[in-house]
Motif scaffolding. Sequence first.
Motif, PDB file in Angstrom:
ATOM      1  N   LEU A  60      42.870  49.720  25.704  1.00 23.57           N
ATOM      2  CA  LEU A  60      42.010  50.130  26.803  1.00 23.57           C
ATOM      3  C   LEU A  60      41.645  48.903  27.638  1.00 23.57           C
ATOM      4  CD1 LEU A  60      39.637  52.568  24.895  1.00 23.57           C
ATOM      5  CD2 LEU A  60      41.556  53.167  26.385  1.00 23.57           C
ATOM      6  N   VAL A  61      41.412  49.127  28.914  1.00 25.00           N
ATOM      7  CA  VAL A  61      41.081  48.051  29.844  1.00 25.00           C
ATOM      8  C   VAL A  61      39.571  47.981  30.000  1.00 25.00           C
ATOM      9  CG1 VAL A  61      41.293  47.214  32.206  1.00 25.00           C
ATOM     10  CG2 VAL A  61      43.253  48.286  31.075  1.00 25.00           C
ATOM     11  N   GLY A  62      39.008  46.807  29.727  1.00 24.36           N
ATOM     12  CA  GLY A  62      37.577  46.601  29.901  1.00 24.36           C
ATOM     13  C   GLY A  62      37.276  45.986  31.254  1.00 24.36           C
ATOM     14  N   ARG A  63      36.232  46.471  31.910  1.00 23.79           N
ATOM     15  CA  ARG A  63      35.791  45.921  33.189  1.00 23.79           C
ATOM     16  C   ARG A  63      34.268  45.877  33.204  1.00 23.79           C
ATOM     17  NH1 ARG A  63      40.355  44.633  33.656  1.00 23.79           N
ATOM     18  NH2 ARG A  63      41.785  44.935  35.420  1.00 23.79           N
ATOM     19  N   ILE A  64      33.737  44.903  33.959  1.00 23.45           N
ATOM     20  CA  ILE A  64      32.294  44.658  33.984  1.00 23.45           C
ATOM     21  C   ILE A  64      31.752  44.868  35.395  1.00 23.45           C
ATOM     22  CG2 ILE A  64      30.503  42.910  33.649  1.00 23.45           C
ATOM     23  CD1 ILE A  64      32.373  41.615  31.558  1.00 23.45           C
ATOM     24  N   LEU A  65      30.660  45.612  35.511  1.00 16.50           N
ATOM     25  CA  LEU A  65      29.941  45.773  36.777  1.00 16.50           C
ATOM     26  C   LEU A  65      28.845  44.723  36.835  1.00 16.50           C
ATOM     27  CD1 LEU A  65      29.508  47.486  39.369  1.00 16.50           C
ATOM     28  CD2 LEU A  65      27.830  48.813  38.063  1.00 16.50           C
ATOM     29  N   ARG A  66      28.740  44.058  37.970  1.00 18.53           N
ATOM     30  CA  ARG A  66      27.828  42.920  38.093  1.00 18.53           C
ATOM     31  C   ARG A  66      26.759  43.161  39.154  1.00 18.53           C
ATOM     32  NH1 ARG A  66      29.836  38.576  35.317  1.00 18.53           N
ATOM     33  NH2 ARG A  66      31.928  38.911  34.431  1.00 18.53           N
ATOM     34  N   SER A  67      25.624  42.509  38.954  1.00 22.05           N
ATOM     35  CA  SER A  67      24.490  42.716  39.858  1.00 22.05           C
ATOM     36  C   SER A  67      24.802  42.195  41.255  1.00 22.05           C
ATOM     37  CB  SER A  67      23.253  41.990  39.329  1.00 22.05           C
ATOM     38  OG  SER A  67      22.208  42.028  40.285  1.00 22.05           O
ATOM     39  N   PRO A  68      24.477  42.985  42.294  1.00 24.63           N
ATOM     40  CA  PRO A  68      24.703  42.521  43.667  1.00 24.63           C
ATOM     41  C   PRO A  68      23.556  41.662  44.204  1.00 24.63           C
ATOM     42  CG  PRO A  68      23.922  44.781  43.690  1.00 24.63           C
ATOM     43  CD  PRO A  68      24.041  44.397  42.245  1.00 24.63           C
ATOM     44  N   ILE A  69      22.451  41.574  43.448  1.00 23.29           N
ATOM     45  CA  ILE A  69      21.320  40.765  43.898  1.00 23.29           C
ATOM     46  C   ILE A  69      20.964  39.735  42.831  1.00 23.29           C
ATOM     47  CG2 ILE A  69      20.449  42.674  45.307  1.00 23.29           C
ATOM     48  CD1 ILE A  69      18.200  43.006  43.249  1.00 23.29           C
ATOM     49  N   ALA A  70      20.184  38.724  43.247  1.00 15.82           N
ATOM     50  CA  ALA A  70      19.899  37.599  42.363  1.00 15.82           C
ATOM     51  C   ALA A  70      18.703  37.821  41.453  1.00 15.82           C
ATOM     52  CB  ALA A  70      19.685  36.329  43.190  1.00 15.82           C
ATOM     53  N   HIS A  71      17.789  38.711  41.831  1.00 16.55           N
ATOM     54  CA  HIS A  71      16.597  38.916  41.012  1.00 16.55           C
ATOM     55  C   HIS A  71      16.041  40.292  41.327  1.00 16.55           C
ATOM     56  CE1 HIS A  71      12.518  37.103  39.427  1.00 16.55           C
ATOM     57  NE2 HIS A  71      13.170  37.791  38.502  1.00 16.55           N
ATOM     58  N   GLY A  72      15.795  41.067  40.300  1.00 18.30           N
ATOM     59  CA  GLY A  72      15.275  42.393  40.547  1.00 18.30           C
ATOM     60  C   GLY A  72      14.951  43.147  39.279  1.00 18.30           C
ATOM     61  N   VAL A  73      14.173  44.205  39.437  1.00 17.48           N
ATOM     62  CA  VAL A  73      13.797  45.081  38.331  1.00 17.48           C
ATOM     63  C   VAL A  73      14.774  46.249  38.286  1.00 17.48           C
ATOM     64  CG1 VAL A  73      12.010  46.583  37.374  1.00 17.48           C
ATOM     65  CG2 VAL A  73      11.372  44.460  38.523  1.00 17.48           C
ATOM     66  N   ILE A  74      15.350  46.498  37.117  1.00 16.70           N
ATOM     67  CA  ILE A  74      16.266  47.631  36.950  1.00 16.70           C
ATOM     68  C   ILE A  74      15.448  48.884  36.679  1.00 16.70           C
ATOM     69  CG2 ILE A  74      18.169  48.578  35.602  1.00 16.70           C
ATOM     70  CD1 ILE A  74      18.937  45.704  34.847  1.00 16.70           C
ATOM     71  N   HIS A  75      15.492  49.821  37.620  1.00 11.78           N
ATOM     72  CA  HIS A  75      14.796  51.091  37.412  1.00 11.78           C
ATOM     73  C   HIS A  75      15.705  52.130  36.776  1.00 11.78           C
ATOM     74  CE1 HIS A  75      11.075  49.890  39.277  1.00 11.78           C
ATOM     75  NE2 HIS A  75      11.699  49.503  40.398  1.00 11.78           N
ATOM     76  N   ALA A  76      17.000  52.085  37.120  1.00 15.52           N
ATOM     77  CA  ALA A  76      17.925  53.058  36.532  1.00 15.52           C
ATOM     78  C   ALA A  76      19.360  52.608  36.766  1.00 15.52           C
ATOM     79  CB  ALA A  76      17.710  54.446  37.133  1.00 15.52           C
ATOM     80  N   ILE A  77      20.224  52.984  35.836  1.00 14.80           N
ATOM     81  CA  ILE A  77      21.667  52.792  35.993  1.00 14.80           C
ATOM     82  C   ILE A  77      22.301  54.150  35.712  1.00 14.80           C
ATOM     83  CG2 ILE A  77      23.731  51.586  35.201  1.00 14.80           C
ATOM     84  CD1 ILE A  77      21.927  49.297  34.291  1.00 14.80           C
ATOM     85  N   ASP A  78      22.783  54.809  36.769  1.00 18.39           N
ATOM     86  CA  ASP A  78      23.326  56.160  36.648  1.00 18.39           C
ATOM     87  C   ASP A  78      24.825  56.070  36.349  1.00 18.39           C
ATOM     88  OD1 ASP A  78      24.122  58.746  36.833  1.00 18.39           O
ATOM     89  OD2 ASP A  78      23.163  59.133  38.767  1.00 18.39           O
ATOM     90  N   THR A  79      25.208  56.430  35.137  1.00 13.91           N
ATOM     91  CA  THR A  79      26.606  56.339  34.713  1.00 13.91           C
ATOM     92  C   THR A  79      27.281  57.694  34.568  1.00 13.91           C
ATOM     93  OG1 THR A  79      25.996  56.373  32.365  1.00 13.91           O
ATOM     94  CG2 THR A  79      26.068  54.211  33.441  1.00 13.91           C
ATOM     95  N   ALA A  80      26.588  58.769  34.926  1.00 18.02           N
ATOM     96  CA  ALA A  80      27.114  60.118  34.677  1.00 18.02           C
ATOM     97  C   ALA A  80      28.449  60.344  35.366  1.00 18.02           C
ATOM     98  CB  ALA A  80      26.097  61.162  35.128  1.00 18.02           C
ATOM     99  N   ALA A 139      35.740  53.782  37.791  1.00 19.73           N
ATOM    100  CA  ALA A 139      34.508  54.028  37.039  1.00 19.73           C
ATOM    101  C   ALA A 139      33.401  53.066  37.470  1.00 19.73           C
ATOM    102  CB  ALA A 139      34.778  53.896  35.545  1.00 19.73           C
ATOM    103  N   LEU A 140      33.751  51.818  37.683  1.00 16.63           N
ATOM    104  CA  LEU A 140      32.742  50.853  38.147  1.00 16.63           C
ATOM    105  C   LEU A 140      32.139  51.299  39.471  1.00 16.63           C
ATOM    106  CD1 LEU A 140      34.246  47.313  37.352  1.00 16.63           C
ATOM    107  CD2 LEU A 140      32.656  48.668  35.989  1.00 16.63           C
ATOM    108  N   LYS A 141      33.000  51.768  40.396  1.00 18.42           N
ATOM    109  CA  LYS A 141      32.519  52.186  41.716  1.00 18.42           C
ATOM    110  C   LYS A 141      31.643  53.431  41.632  1.00 18.42           C
ATOM    111  CE  LYS A 141      36.506  50.242  44.154  1.00 18.42           C
ATOM    112  NZ  LYS A 141      37.736  50.545  44.947  1.00 18.42           N
ATOM    113  N   ALA A 142      31.814  54.211  40.576  1.00 13.32           N
ATOM    114  CA  ALA A 142      31.039  55.447  40.430  1.00 13.32           C
ATOM    115  C   ALA A 142      29.660  55.216  39.829  1.00 13.32           C
ATOM    116  CB  ALA A 142      31.825  56.436  39.571  1.00 13.32           C
ATOM    117  N   ILE A 143      29.409  54.041  39.282  1.00  9.92           N
ATOM    118  CA  ILE A 143      28.103  53.745  38.693  1.00  9.92           C
ATOM    119  C   ILE A 143      27.107  53.412  39.807  1.00  9.92           C
ATOM    120  CG2 ILE A 143      26.825  52.182  37.170  1.00  9.92           C
ATOM    121  CD1 ILE A 143      29.420  51.809  35.583  1.00  9.92           C
ATOM    122  N   VAL A 144      25.938  54.028  39.737  1.00  8.37           N
ATOM    123  CA  VAL A 144      24.910  53.834  40.760  1.00  8.37           C
ATOM    124  C   VAL A 144      23.767  53.001  40.171  1.00  8.37           C
ATOM    125  CG1 VAL A 144      23.299  54.944  42.348  1.00  8.37           C
ATOM    126  CG2 VAL A 144      25.503  56.036  41.814  1.00  8.37           C
TER     127      VAL A 144
END
Length: 802
Positions: A60-80, A139-144
């Motif tokens: 399987l191919v592993g890929r990582i989604l990375r933060s677009p900002i330098a500092h912030g509070v994570i309220h939600a990561i929608d992976t559905a 899949a990375l592009k679908a994560i909100v």
Amino acid sequence: MDQRTHPAAVKAEAPSPSTPAARTVPTGHATGQRTPLIDGIEKVTGRARYTADLPFGETLVGRILRSPIAHGVIHAIDTAAARALPGVRAVITGEDFSAPYGVIPIAQNEWPLARDKVRYRGEPVAAVAAVDAASAEAALKAIVLHIEPLPAYFEAVDARAEHAVALHDKKPGNIEREVDQTFGDVDGGFAAADLVLERTFDYAEVAHGQIELNSAIASYEPERGRLTTHSVTQVPYYLHLTLARCLGMDSSMIRVVKPFVGGGFGHRVEPLNFEMITAALARAAGGTVRTELTREEAFLTHRGRPRTHIRLKLGLKKHGEITAVDAEVVQRGGAYGGYGLVTILYAGALLHALYRVGAVRYRGFRVYANLPPCGAMRGHGAVDVRHAFEALLDEMANQLDLDPFALRRANLIGVPYRTLNDLQVNSCGLPQALDWVEAASGWKTRRAKLPKGHGLGLACSHYVSGSAKPVHWSGEPHAVVNLKLDFDGGITILTGASDIGQGSSTLLTQVVAEVLLLPLERIRVVATDSALTPKDNGSYSSRVSFMVGNAAIRAAQALKRVLVEAAAKKLEVTPDEVEWAGECCGVTGTDRELSFAQVVDAAMVDTGTLTVKGVWSTPPETQGGKFRGAAVGSTAGFSYAAQVVEVMVDEDTGVVRVQKIWVAHDCGYAINPLAVEGQVQGAVWMGMGQALSEETQYHEGLPLRPNFIDYRIPGIAESPPIEVELIESHDPLGPFGAKEASEGALHGCPPALSNAVFDAIGLRFTELPITPDRVLAAIHTRQRERRLRASRAGAGASTAEA
């Protein structure tokens, strides 16, 4: 090179007429020889398999989604939406991990995937495993991501500001670690000095530039709950610990294997997020996942040398004696702890042990910022401080009208020597190193007589041969080596030591061959597989040659005792009567002898396969003092180096070209002179890169040059001849007297080069790298100042005439 002998080798007496000549083996028959690396053929022919090359079939191919900002509070990561895509086998976030990590037990504040907050641009926030790259990218592009921005700080001064938001709880002022140490009467030392100077220095952040890209392959067996990870790590044991911690697994269910590694230089000297992420993806998918990072992602993973600001004050007597040192060091460490607290301690600890100093005051600040984490890089912690020290020494020598060599010689230590901060020095070849580079470079006849724009510069340096205390103290030996001998007569070295290109597997083979007086061909190495080899702490702080080398000697000595006893029993004599000559042995003074194969057969009786163990730990007296932070900088042996750099500076373009470098390195004893010379040259070359061109810069937290086209590492066109002389001081604790050889010479190159630039054009640079634009700016500033002074002088003369 001439045949070498070492103090541990017993000189063979001339054989008597009745003694077979075959029993006479020259001392230093395996060590002291210019030996090609035992894995060299695989590397140059392309047969060597690095992590990304391993043939695991369909993975399987592993890929990582990375933060677009330098500092912030994570309220939600929608992976559905990502989970619903065809071909996607696993999606994970920070909630899939059990604990944060960090190589230092008291500074474990980084999650493999961010939880609650993101702290730098590019920090991993989610990861996917899919059947192919296209599915993984979809899949990375679908994560909100729902992240609320916070103020971000990209400079240490901003992060330390009064109202700055804290990146981590319980870290006011964003200070990861503050160090305040004083040894001796510093103020009295300055009062007694004939010259006191203070300067400030600035150093760019630097990346490792290892050739091999980061990669990990993890396989999870759901039926057994077992995990096997192959990775590019320099520290398989620490990775093993971290996988168990972050995944909440029993250590016995984890296996870590290190394949060939294409360079590390400290980038891989701590467990890295992608390694834990790959393992978690494999567990979530119930299969095998391969993750390969891009070069840009390597810059985001980082762990390089931190941007550093130094204020340094020195006091000298007229003849050059150093009476006092006052240093303040501020390191911009990035978003997480990593090796930070060790780095800031090294910067102060290694102000000592190179020269005699009357008194030292050190204040260090490791500062969090919203940038990729910094860590350990070749010459860990002390490179920038050594530049500041050697550059200021040169400036003061000029003011005192002292030759730079005379100033250094006025402060040489004698051994044994205990520093003010309780570091023990048992051997030091710096006097001989200075003598050699002075003569080889033609310093006395050429300095100040070179053509316009040409100059010579000198600097000295030193480094540890392994940290005297391991990062994770468990009471276990610092190094363990097992030797296995079976019916076939082959000896297998089982070691957890990580060969990352420095040649440690070759060194261990030479060491065992030397003790047993056997040819190298009879010995093989199996390394860095936690299911097969004994634990080793890894390749960092130049520890392997010294510590694992000593363990290998002890293992070989133990095996030799077993073989001699077996031979004695077979020959019906006492062990003291057996003359051991490797491929054969016999009874002293007679022609009665056994071949090695016969001895092996005798040793196998009633026991079968033989396995012996050798261990080694640093002696207590080398483990530093009792004050807080004393363990950092302590070592069983210090290497020493001196080097002269010749440069040519083009004042029209600002380009600095290095013409030649002469370096003498005290390695204690060169077990493999060929490898040692290569390591010294590589260290000098990396120091030259930091001095001239390498600089990691950011815009609002985004790396500006995360590739090898724009990040300027010197190429072959910029690389000068580097002439190496090996000085052998024979350290009493080192294996056959050996010490480190791969880091100490790096520290001296930047200051020797900048001192040479001053000799060439009369300008001192307190900011590295010395790029053409900085050289031109300094030249133009000097020209303006000269014109202004001339204008003022002319105006003054006119006024006087009036």
